[in-house]
Every structure is written in structure tokens, then in C-alpha cells.
Design an enzyme around this catalytic site. Structure first.
Site, PDB file in Angstrom:
ATOM      1  CG  ASP A   1      -8.415  -3.808  -2.619  1.00 38.45           C
ATOM      2  OD1 ASP A   1      -9.614  -3.602  -2.385  1.00 38.45           O
ATOM      3  OD2 ASP A   1      -7.631  -2.934  -2.997  1.00 38.45           O
TER       4      ASP A   1
ATOM      5  CG  HIS B   1      -2.049   0.949   1.136  1.00 35.85           C
ATOM      6  ND1 HIS B   1      -1.933   2.285   1.420  1.00 35.85           N
ATOM      7  CD2 HIS B   1      -3.330   0.742   0.762  1.00 35.85           C
ATOM      8  CE1 HIS B   1      -3.104   2.860   1.230  1.00 35.85           C
ATOM      9  NE2 HIS B   1      -3.971   1.958   0.832  1.00 35.85           N
TER      10      HIS B   1
HETATM   11  N1  ACO Z   1       4.158  -7.750  -4.780  1.00 31.23           N
HETATM   12  C1  ACO Z   1       5.502  -7.787  -4.946  1.00 31.23           C
HETATM   13  N2  ACO Z   1       6.319  -6.725  -4.804  1.00 31.23           N
HETATM   14  C2  ACO Z   1       5.760  -5.552  -4.477  1.00 31.23           C
HETATM   15  C3  ACO Z   1       4.380  -5.428  -4.281  1.00 31.23           C
HETATM   16  C4  ACO Z   1       3.564  -6.581  -4.433  1.00 31.23           C
HETATM   17  N3  ACO Z   1       2.253  -6.521  -4.258  1.00 31.23           N
HETATM   18  N4  ACO Z   1       4.075  -4.146  -3.957  1.00 31.23           N
HETATM   19  C5  ACO Z   1       5.234  -3.474  -3.962  1.00 31.23           C
HETATM   20  N5  ACO Z   1       6.253  -4.325  -4.265  1.00 31.23           N
HETATM   21  C6  ACO Z   1       7.684  -3.982  -4.307  1.00 31.23           C
HETATM   22  C7  ACO Z   1       7.997  -3.192  -5.549  1.00 31.23           C
HETATM   23  O1  ACO Z   1       8.403  -4.033  -6.619  1.00 31.23           O
HETATM   24  C8  ACO Z   1       9.108  -2.289  -5.086  1.00 31.23           C
HETATM   25  O2  ACO Z   1      10.296  -3.042  -5.083  1.00 31.23           O
HETATM   26  P1  ACO Z   1      11.711  -2.320  -5.389  1.00 31.23           P
HETATM   27  O3  ACO Z   1      11.916  -1.366  -4.251  1.00 31.23           O
HETATM   28  O4  ACO Z   1      12.691  -3.462  -5.405  1.00 31.23           O
HETATM   29  O5  ACO Z   1      11.559  -1.637  -6.712  1.00 31.23           O
HETATM   30  C9  ACO Z   1       8.748  -1.993  -3.626  1.00 31.23           C
HETATM   31  O6  ACO Z   1       7.935  -3.109  -3.212  1.00 31.23           O
HETATM   32  C10 ACO Z   1       7.964  -0.703  -3.442  1.00 31.23           C
HETATM   33  O7  ACO Z   1       6.847  -0.707  -4.314  1.00 31.23           O
HETATM   34  P2  ACO Z   1       6.221   0.595  -4.983  1.00 31.23           P
HETATM   35  O8  ACO Z   1       5.365   0.208  -6.131  1.00 31.23           O
HETATM   36  O9  ACO Z   1       7.291   1.601  -5.232  1.00 31.23           O
HETATM   37  O10 ACO Z   1       5.331   1.133  -3.793  1.00 31.23           O
HETATM   38  P3  ACO Z   1       4.084   2.083  -3.919  1.00 31.23           P
HETATM   39  O11 ACO Z   1       3.838   2.613  -2.566  1.00 31.23           O
HETATM   40  O12 ACO Z   1       4.229   3.059  -5.012  1.00 31.23           O
HETATM   41  O13 ACO Z   1       2.921   1.062  -4.376  1.00 31.23           O
HETATM   42  C11 ACO Z   1       1.040  -0.328  -4.470  1.00 31.23           C
HETATM   43  C12 ACO Z   1       1.877   0.646  -3.619  1.00 31.23           C
HETATM   44  C13 ACO Z   1       0.717   0.304  -5.845  1.00 31.23           C
HETATM   45  C14 ACO Z   1      -0.306  -0.570  -3.756  1.00 31.23           C
HETATM   46  C15 ACO Z   1       1.814  -1.647  -4.651  1.00 31.23           C
HETATM   47  O14 ACO Z   1       2.134  -2.202  -3.393  1.00 31.23           O
HETATM   48  C16 ACO Z   1       1.070  -2.676  -5.509  1.00 31.23           C
HETATM   49  O15 ACO Z   1       1.153  -2.613  -6.742  1.00 31.23           O
HETATM   50  N6  ACO Z   1       0.308  -3.629  -4.873  1.00 31.23           N
HETATM   51  C17 ACO Z   1      -0.498  -4.579  -5.586  1.00 31.23           C
HETATM   52  C18 ACO Z   1      -1.802  -3.935  -6.039  1.00 31.23           C
HETATM   53  C19 ACO Z   1      -2.769  -3.690  -4.905  1.00 31.23           C
HETATM   54  O16 ACO Z   1      -3.026  -4.565  -4.068  1.00 31.23           O
HETATM   55  N7  ACO Z   1      -3.366  -2.472  -4.882  1.00 31.23           N
HETATM   56  C20 ACO Z   1      -4.382  -2.119  -3.867  1.00 31.23           C
HETATM   57  C21 ACO Z   1      -3.982  -0.939  -3.056  1.00 31.23           C
HETATM   58  S1  ACO Z   1      -5.166  -0.672  -1.783  1.00 31.23           S
HETATM   59  C22 ACO Z   1      -6.375   0.258  -2.449  1.00 31.23           C
HETATM   60  O17 ACO Z   1      -6.259   0.916  -3.439  1.00 31.23           O
HETATM   61  C23 ACO Z   1      -7.730   0.240  -1.759  1.00 31.23           C
END
Ligand code: ACO
Length: 436
Positions: free
Chosen positions: A370, A312
Site C-alpha cells: 500500500d 504487515h
Molecule cells: N508505524 C509505527 N509502528 C508500528 C507500525 C507502523 N506502521 N506497525 C507496527 N508498529 C509497531 C507497533 O506499535 C508495535 O509496537 P510495540 O511492540 O512496541 O507495541 C509493533 O510494531 C507490532 O505491531 P502490531 O500492530 O502488533 O503488529 P500487527 O502484525 O498486528 O500489525 C499492521 C500489522 C496492522 C499492518 C501494522 O503494521 C499497521 O498498523 N501498519 C500500518 C497500516 C498499514 O499499512 N496496513 C496495511 C497492511 S497491508 C494490507 O492490508 C494489504
């Protein structure tokens, strides 16, 4: 104490070359301090650059507080766990809009007002006929909520507090009716009118699942679960759709149209669409034996796959809503006879493994709301296309509370960000005969 109270000791200093500026620092009641840049351009001739607004507080708000590191979510100071356990959705709506929990009399009056605004103008049903049967229910919601702006002309003077309130009540009341109509239209069944002796959630379930040929009695466990899901999604401070509503509303736009803008933003897979993606992922994994393969893929930097329902932008701890959602999920699956649903088994084992894995621990990736909401809504018989509609229904009160707060803020101005321009510099028009 006013959140914007500051003294010279509470200022930040910015130095560019040989010039320096003192910037006021404001303290909220809780949460990080904020450096006030509202006069920054006038004082320095420079803009700030913050794509995605990851470091920008766009407003001063008293509604919702999130501590992402600690996994805390408060509506008007009350922890989400307590509201979900002891309260109900309409009480939560009252709290978000008025700032306090209602007394018994205030609660009864509010429920009466919402209940008596649930019908939509009869012409709306003809408006629906203009949509293709296979239209996504979110497309129908964007269109039909936007269309409310053409139906209720007596509640659009946003300068009049009474009209603002009527518009707010109308949106909370009519959203379930429109959401159920969007569902019924998509499956070719007749619309079901609201029924005033039912509570908000039971009435919504009836409008979705009753048919004229049979009696319908909403299941109390499912109605309670629906109500709790609405509470969990009611507000989440300045997220993308809420910021959209505030920005649209900042121009003085019609309140119903502003909420339609919020619905449009929520529709995106990075925002409201993730529960559908999480459910699809669990189905794709299919069996606990395949979990290690998916964990491996999620950790592989060369693979774009991510564990849906994990991570998140704000929560770097367990999303407090996910814990409540997990409990609700168990209750719903037990009630609907799906307690042995293999998807639940996959979800629980996936969560267990991921929470012990160094990759997820180090990156602070925890299940978000979610992760369990898709399985729950599926067990309640909602098709995946309706998941984001349910989110929009619940979030409407948050959008309204934030919109009202903005309109009532005397320092409110039209939202107008600036940019870092990196396009062509001034050049002269070239006649077409001389273009290469
Ligand atoms: N699975 C695997 N790796 C992940 C995941 C995941 N679900 N989420 C983040 N990471 C990793 C990224 O690859 C990144 O790695 P790095 O540092 O080696 O590049 C690191 O964790 C940070 O991730 P970011 O995308 O930079 O973090 P951000 O805060 O921008 O993203 C997000 C948050 C978009 C929710 C992300 O965690 C994601 O894509 N999750 C899956 C989709 C999801 O469940 N969305 C629902 C959000 S809740 C809502 O909207 C109600």
C-alpha cells in the site's frame, strides 16, 4: 505426498493436569508444520483459544504460499516477481483457478470465455439508479455484486462443477464492468460498455475513463501497470476477506453472495483501505523536511500515529509486492508527467530513513504494497474512493479460487468456530415489576 501424511513420530503431546494427549502433526510442502486439533474437542472436551486466528491454519490449501520472514509470495509455486514481470493478469487467473499456467490454446480459450462474459444484465444499470450519487463505490460494489445472485440463476448449483466454473468466469469477467459502473455512477457520467477487442486491463481503463463524446485509446504503459497491479493483488492466502468468502461459502451459499461478503470485509481500513490512508499520510507530511517529525511520532508509544503503508501481519521483511509496486509507480509517474510529484519524493525519503532507523529495523517494519499503490493509482486518475474497489476487482479471482478449492475438498464442513464464554451463568427471568 499428501500434506496430511504423518506418523506417530510426528505428533505433539499436550498435557493438562495428569492427562495427556498425542496430537498428529502435519507437514505441508513448505512452511511451518501444523498440529491437528480437528478431533481435539471430541477427545479432550476442551476448545482451543486463538482470537484473530494468528496461530490457526483454517484449511489445507494448494493455491498461495507466503513466507513472511523471507518476503516470499508464490501463486501455485510461481514467485510473484516472475508472474508480474513475464505474465499477465488473465494468465494469473487461469493459474490460480486451474493450478497450472495455460498452454497457448488454453489461454486463448480462457480469454475468449472471460471476454464474452464481460457485459452485465442490462437491468443492472437500472439497479444502480437506486444508489445515492454520493454512495461510496465500495457500498455500490457490495450491493451490485450481491445482486448478481439474483440475475444468473443458471450458475448457482454449486454441486455442479460446470456451473461452478461458469459462475467463476462470470465474476472475473463482470467485476471490471461493475467497478467501472460504480465509478461512472459516482461522477454522473454514462456507463461505457465493455469492448471485446481490448485486453482485460485496457478494457477496464476504457470503461472508467472514456466518454461517448470522444475517442479513447488506452495508454499501453498505464494498461500494463493496471494489469500488474491486478496480478499483485490477485491472492494472498487466508487473509480476512478470503476467510470470509470461505466461511460464507461453507454453508453452500450462493457464489455471487459469497464474493459480496468478501468485498464487505475488504472494505475495512485495516485490510483494503490502507493505501488510501498511506496517500493521505504522505500528503499530510507534504515535504521531506517534515519526515523526522512524523518518524518521531510513529515511534512514540504515547502517540497513536503509525506510518501508513509500513508493517504487515505476515511480512516481517520487505513485502515482495511493494518492490514491484515501487517500480510500477516510477513508470506510471514518468508516463503521466508526474515524475516530480512531491509525494513520490516524500515516499522515497521516508522509506530510506525508516529502513535505517533502529525502531523500524528491530520491529521488522518494512514498506507494504500500500505504500506505493496510492500514489500510482492517483497518477492514473483514480479517486481515492476507488482504490479499494480496484483491490476487490483483482482479489475476486483469489476469492473464487479459494472458494472452489473449499467446495471441491471432500473433507469440507460448514465453518463453525466455538468460544470461550465469559458471560452470566444460568439465572431466572425477573418480572419487570421486580427489576431494580
Ligand atoms: N508505524 C509505527 N509502528 C508500528 C507500525 C507502523 N506502521 N506497525 C507496527 N508498529 C509497531 C507497533 O506499535 C508495535 O509496537 P510495540 O511492540 O512496541 O507495541 C509493533 O510494531 C507490532 O505491531 P502490531 O500492530 O502488533 O503488529 P500487527 O502484525 O498486528 O500489525 C499492521 C500489522 C496492522 C499492518 C501494522 O503494521 C499497521 O498498523 N501498519 C500500518 C497500516 C498499514 O499499512 N496496513 C496495511 C497492511 S497491508 C494490507 O492490508 C494489504
Amino acid at each position: 505426498m499428501d500434506a496430511k501424511t504423518h506418523s506417530p513420530a510426528n505428533s505433539a503431546q499436550l498435557k493438562v493436569g495428569d492427562k495427556s494427549w498425542n496430537l498428529p502433526v502435519h507437514h505441508g510442502t513448505i512452511g511451518p508444520d501444523v498440529v491437528d486439533l480437528s478431533k481435539f474437542y471430541g477427545d479432550t472436551g476442551m476448545f482451543t483459544y486463538d482470537p484473530g486466528f494468528t496461530s490457526t491454519a483454517s484449511c489445507d490449501s494448494k493455491i498461495t504460499y507466503i513466507d513472511g520472514d523471507e518476503g516470499i509470495l508464490l501463486y501455485r509455486g510461481f514467485p510473484i516477481e516472475q508472474l508480474a514481470e513475464h505474465g499477465d493478469f488473465l494468465e494469473t487467473c487461469y493459474l490460480l483457478i486451474y493450478g497450472e499456467l495455460p498452454t497457448a490454446a488454453q489461454r486463448a480459450d480462457f480469454m475468449h470465455r472471460v471476454t464474452h462474459h464481460t457485459m452485465v444484465h442490462e437491468q443492472m444499470s437500472r439497479f444502480f439508479q437506486g444508489f445515492r450519487r454520493d454512495a461510496h463505490p465500495m457500498a455500490v460494489m457490495v450491493g451490485s455484486v450481491g445482486a448478481l445472485s439474483a440475475f444468473y440463476h443458471d450458475s448457482i448449483d454449486i454441486a455442479d462443477p460446470q456451473q461452478r466454473l461458469i459462475a467463476s468466469i462470470r465474476m472475473i469477467a463482470k467485476m471490471p464492468t461493475l467497478a467501472a459502473m460504480a465509478y461512472k455512477y459516482s461522477i454522473g457520467q454514462p456507463f461505457v460498455y465493455p469492448k471485446n477487442d481490448l485486453d482485460y486491463a485496457a478494457n477496464f481503463l476504457r470503461m472508467c475513463f472514456a466518454v461517448p463524446t470522444e475517442d479513447y485509446k488506452a495508454n499501453a504503459v498505464l494498461a500494463r501497470a493496471m494489469d500488474r497491479i491486478f496480478i499483485l493483488h490477485a491472492d494472498h492466502e487466508q487473509n480476512a476477506s478470503t476467510s470470509t468468502v470461505r466461511l460464507a461459502g461453507s454453508s453452500g451459499a450462493n457464489p455471487f453472495a459469497c464474493i459480496a461478503a468478501g468485498i464487505a470485509c475488504l472494505w475495512g481500513p485495516a485490510h483494503g483501505g490502507a493505501n488510501e490512508a498511506a496517500l493521505k499520510m504522505l500528503a499530510e507530511i507534504g515535504h521531506v523536511d517534515r519526515i523526522p517529525e512524523f518518524i518521531r511520532r510513529a515511534k512514540d508509544p504515547k502517540d497513536s500515529f503509525r506510518l501508513m503503508g509500513f508493517g504487515h501481519r505476515v511480512y516481517k521483511n520487505y513485502d515482495p509486492r511493494a518492490k514491484i509496486m515501487q517500480k510500477t509507480c516510477h513508470e506510471v509517474l514518468a508516463e503521466t508527467g508526474h515524475k516530480d510529484d512531491p509525494l513520490l519524493g516524500v515516499a522515497m525519503e521516508l522509506e530510506r530513513i525508516a529502513l535505517q532507523d533502529d525502531y523500524f529495523v528491530e520491529k521488522k517494519l518494512y514498506p507494504n504494497i500500500d505504500f506505493y499503490s496510492g500514489i500510482t493509482l492517483k497518477a492514473m486518475s483514480f479517486p481515492t474512493t476507488m482504490f479499494t474497489v480496484l483491490f476487490a476487482l483483482a482479489r475476486t479471482v483469489g476469492w473464487i479460487a479459494q472458494w472452489k478449492e473449499m467446495i471441491e475438498d471432500p473433507s469440507q464442513k460448514i465453518g463453525r468456530p466455538r468460544q470461550l464464554y465469559s458471560g452470566a451463568t444460568k439465572r431466572d427471568y425477573v418480572p419487570i415489576s421486580r427489576r431494580k
